[in-house]
Structure formats: C-alpha cells, structure tokens
Design a protein around this motif. Structure first.
Motif, short mmCIF file in Angstrom:
data_model
loop_
_atom_site.label_atom_id
_atom_site.label_comp_id
_atom_site.label_asym_id
_atom_site.label_seq_id
_atom_site.Cartn_x
_atom_site.Cartn_y
_atom_site.Cartn_z
N ARG A 15 -108.67 -35.36 -68.27
CA ARG A 15 -107.78 -35.87 -67.23
C ARG A 15 -108.56 -36.71 -66.23
NH1 ARG A 15 -105.12 -30.82 -68.01
NH2 ARG A 15 -106.49 -29.79 -66.49
N ALA A 16 -109.75 -36.25 -65.88
CA ALA A 16 -110.59 -37.01 -64.95
C ALA A 16 -111.02 -38.33 -65.56
CB ALA A 16 -111.82 -36.18 -64.56
N LEU B 251 -119.02 -37.27 -66.76
CA LEU B 251 -117.92 -36.63 -67.47
C LEU B 251 -118.24 -36.49 -68.96
CD1 LEU B 251 -114.89 -38.39 -65.75
CD2 LEU B 251 -115.54 -35.98 -65.54
N SER C 179 -109.54 -30.66 -68.54
CA SER C 179 -109.77 -31.11 -67.16
C SER C 179 -110.69 -32.33 -67.14
CB SER C 179 -110.37 -29.97 -66.34
OG SER C 179 -110.65 -30.39 -65.02
N VAL C 180 -111.72 -32.31 -67.98
CA VAL C 180 -112.62 -33.47 -68.07
C VAL C 180 -111.86 -34.70 -68.57
CG1 VAL C 180 -114.64 -34.41 -69.24
CG2 VAL C 180 -114.67 -32.05 -68.42
N GLU D 133 -108.31 -40.93 -65.40
CA GLU D 133 -108.12 -41.51 -64.07
C GLU D 133 -109.11 -42.63 -63.77
OE1 GLU D 133 -108.39 -38.22 -61.48
OE2 GLU D 133 -106.48 -37.32 -62.12
N ASP E 78 -123.84 -33.37 -61.39
CA ASP E 78 -122.77 -33.77 -60.46
C ASP E 78 -123.34 -34.38 -59.18
OD1 ASP E 78 -120.78 -32.98 -62.15
OD2 ASP E 78 -120.54 -30.99 -61.27
#
Length: 407
Positions: free
Chosen positions: A289-290, A222, A286-287, A293, A212
């Motif tokens: 969704r990121a 990701l 969650s990954v 985006e 990160d």
C-alpha cells in the motif's frame, strides 16, 4: 599422392601428424592411433577444415570421392560442412558446444558463460585448431585467472573447457580431452564462505529500523522491507510488477512470481507450473500500500510499452526513472549506510527466515519453510503434491514471520 597401403601402414607418434594426398585431402593420425580423413578448403577467403570420416571404415578411394563431392558443392556456392560438422578453430568448437548447451540454461547463465569464454579464453587459444591444443596451454589460460585471484572462476572454466572437448569427442571430431586432468595442477579452491546474514530476530528488527532512518529513496526502503517479509531472491523483488499480485483486497492475497524470474533451469522458465506462490502477510500488504502511494495507482497501470520494452509504471519498486526497477546494488548500499556492512546482505534474508523460524518452530516446520523458500522437495511425487497444496500452511508461516519481524 597417398596410397591405401601407406595409409594402412601409418604408425602413431607422440604428436598428431598428417599424410597428404592431393586437392586438400589428407589423413590425420592421432597419438591414440585413430586415423581420420580431412579436407582443407577455402570459403569466403578463409581456410576451413572438414572431417570426412575414419580410416579404414572410409577407404582412400571413398575419401577421394567425398572430396570431389565437397568440391562440387563449393562450385555450386554451397558449404560442404553443411550438414556435416565443421572443425576449424577452438572458438568455433566452443560456440557449437554453447549453442547445443544453452537451451538448458537461464538467459543470465548463458550470457555469463559466453562472456567468460570471450574474455578469458578465445583471445589466447580461440584461433587454434582444437586438435592441436595441449594441456600446458590450457593451464596457462587458467593460471592467468588464478593469478588475478579468480580461483573459483578458474575451476569453473576448467569444467567448461572439458565439456567443450567432450562435445568434440562425442561428435567424432576429437580424440582426447586435454582439460580433463588439469585440476591436479590447479590451485585448490578456497573454503566457501556463507553470505553475511543476521540470525537473531532482534538484529533483524534493528536493521529494518536503521534503514528507516537512513538516507535513501522511499522505494528502496520499502523494497528492502518487502524482501525481508517474503524471503525471496533479490531479483524477484526488483522485477516485481503490480500485475503479478492477486486478491489484494480479498482473504487470500498472493504474489505469483513468474517462473522466468526464479532460479530454475531454462526449460522450466516458460512453464507457469513452476511459478512461485508467495502468500502475503498483513505486514507485506502494508508495504505494498505504501509503495502504491509513491506512484501510479496499481489499478490504473498504463500498458503502453516504453522504448525499452517495459510496461510504463508497472514496477512495484521503481528506480528514479520510474520505468525501470530499483538498482541491483541499491538495497545492499542501504544496509551499508545503516551500519550493517559485512553483517547482512539482501540475500541474507533467506538465511534469516530459515534459521530463525526453524529454531522457533522446530523440525515439524522444516518442510514448510523449505517450500516457502522455493527449495525443491526431495522427490518428483512430493513436488507434484506440494504444487497442489500447502499454501495455507505457508500463509500461516508468513503471517508468523511478519509478526515476529515487525513487532
């Protein structure tokens, strides 16, 4: 001109030899004593060789009759080797073996096999008649690979050479396999070394945190995290498309990895029964969704095919172009920049997942862990049962792994 008596009296020698008749016909006598009728002819400006049959099953008059039939086919513009087998060079024999065997291989493996033959074998012995090739010549070819440090490659190549000659024997074109005993004169294979993998959950968390902070594209970071959470093979994540995801807003979100991208025999790759089902944990969602985006909303994926055949914007983890997946070495390079070079590789997540969960959950979870990694069960009956069930157990397993990894 040859006689029937001379053909019968021919005694084998240390090396194969020929007894000529006329019109291109000759008797081939192998060191084993096997005798076969063969015909030399030219087609398309090239000399070719046709096997007509074995002596004494095929007599000299019969062989001459077959010769005349072949000549008639040539005059009619036909190749007499069709449908009979054509035996010209080792390369042609090897390519015939390849066409026979490739149906059972994945596309990637098939491409590797023929590329290795074209690079390492055909330049040396490709234009030789397979019947004349001796073991020392093959050993020279393999020795060149060994001299470059490609010990394992040489070992696999010997196996392929033996398979090629075995194919020729089965077809009645050859009498022996000169590659069979070569391993006795080859260098021993080095002990296999497992791929670097982290086997402590604290180290796994530290790697993801370092990623990160590292300088890398968001899609690469990701993809790395999603790879860690799902423990699939790298190629499955690289080729992942939005349309493979199911029930993302429901109670049982799922990723259906097509059999075509799994490590399977080619015969299974077009069969949806062998798709690999990966229940998605909260952390994996969650990954995703990121990732959504970063580009086009997955619900608005365009279906117009790009010039390379890919659906535009359909890759979940796209490369810089947006129309191709992230690079094959992108995640490995990320781990190096994060300070974990030599300690962990992308494929290592499978070892991390298996080692840590087996140690944490004990032997009762072993079968579920193996199924989560798409390892084949021990029996066909068990395999059929597992395809119909066990998803809920796997879902619990991935939820546990996601919580451990992202704590």
């Amino acid at each position: 001109m040859l006689t029937q008596a001379a053909a019968k009296a021919a005694v084998p020698r240390d090396r194969a030899f020929k007894l000529a008749d006329f019109g291109g016909l000759f008797l081939f006598v192998a060191p084993t004593g096997t005798k076969s009728w063969r015909l030399k002819y030219r087609r398309g400006g090239k000399e070719r060789l046709l096997v007509l049959g074995r002596f004494p099953e095929i007599s000299l008059p019969d062989a001459r009759k077959r010769r005349e039939e072949a000549k008639a086919q040539l005059r009619a513009g036909l190749d007499p080797a069709t449908p009979r087998e054509l035996l010209e060079t080792f390369e042609q024999l090897a390519r015939a073996w390849y066409r026979h065997a490739e149906a059972g291989w994945s596309r990637a493996h098939a491409e590797d096999v023929i590329a290795a033959l074209e690079r390492d074998v055909f330049p040396a012995i490709g234009d030789r008649q397979a019947t004349t090739i001796e073991p020392p010549e093959l050993l020279d070819v393999l020795g060149t690979l060994e001299a470059r440090g490609r010990i394992e490659t040489a070992r696999r190549m010997r196996q392929r050479l033996s398979a090629i000659f075995g194919f020729g024997i089965a077809k009645g074109l050859l009498e022996r396999d000169p590659a069979h005993h070569l391993r006795r004169a080859m260098q021993a294979a080095a002990p296999t070394r497992p791929m670097p993998a982290l086997t402590r959950i604290e180290d796994c968390r530290a790697l993801l945190a370092a990623c990160d902070r590292a300088d890398a594209r968001a899609a690469t970071r990701l993809a790395s995290r999603f790879l860690a959470l799902t423990a699939v093979r790298l190629e499955a994540v690289r080729g992942m498309r939005w349309e493979e995801l199911e029930d993302l807003d429901g109670a049982e979100p799922l990723w259906r990895v097509p059999a075509a991208r799994m490590k399977l025999k080619r015969a299974k790759k077009n069969d949806a029964r062998f798709d690999h089902l990966v229940p998605l944990s909260r952390e994996a969602l969650s990954v995703l969704r990121a990732a959504g985006e970063l580009g086009v909303d997955p619900k608005l994926v365009r279906r117009e095919p790009h010039e390379d055949g890919h659906d535009t914007h359909s890759f979940v983890f796209a490369g810089r172009s947006g129309i191709a997946p992230i690079g094959e070495g992108a995640i490995g390079a990320l781990y190096a920049r994060a300070g974990f070079a030599g300690r962990h590789v992308p494929h290592g997540w499978r070892s991390s997942f298996s080692t840590i969960l087996n140690e944490t959950l004990g032997p009762d979870a072993r079968d579920d862990i193996d199924r989560a990694l798409a390892h084949s069960p021990g029996s066909k009956v068990e395999a059929a049962y597992n395809r119909a069930a066990q998803l809920n157990r796997r879902r619990v397993l991935f939820e546990r792994w996601g919580a451990m990894l992202m704590t």
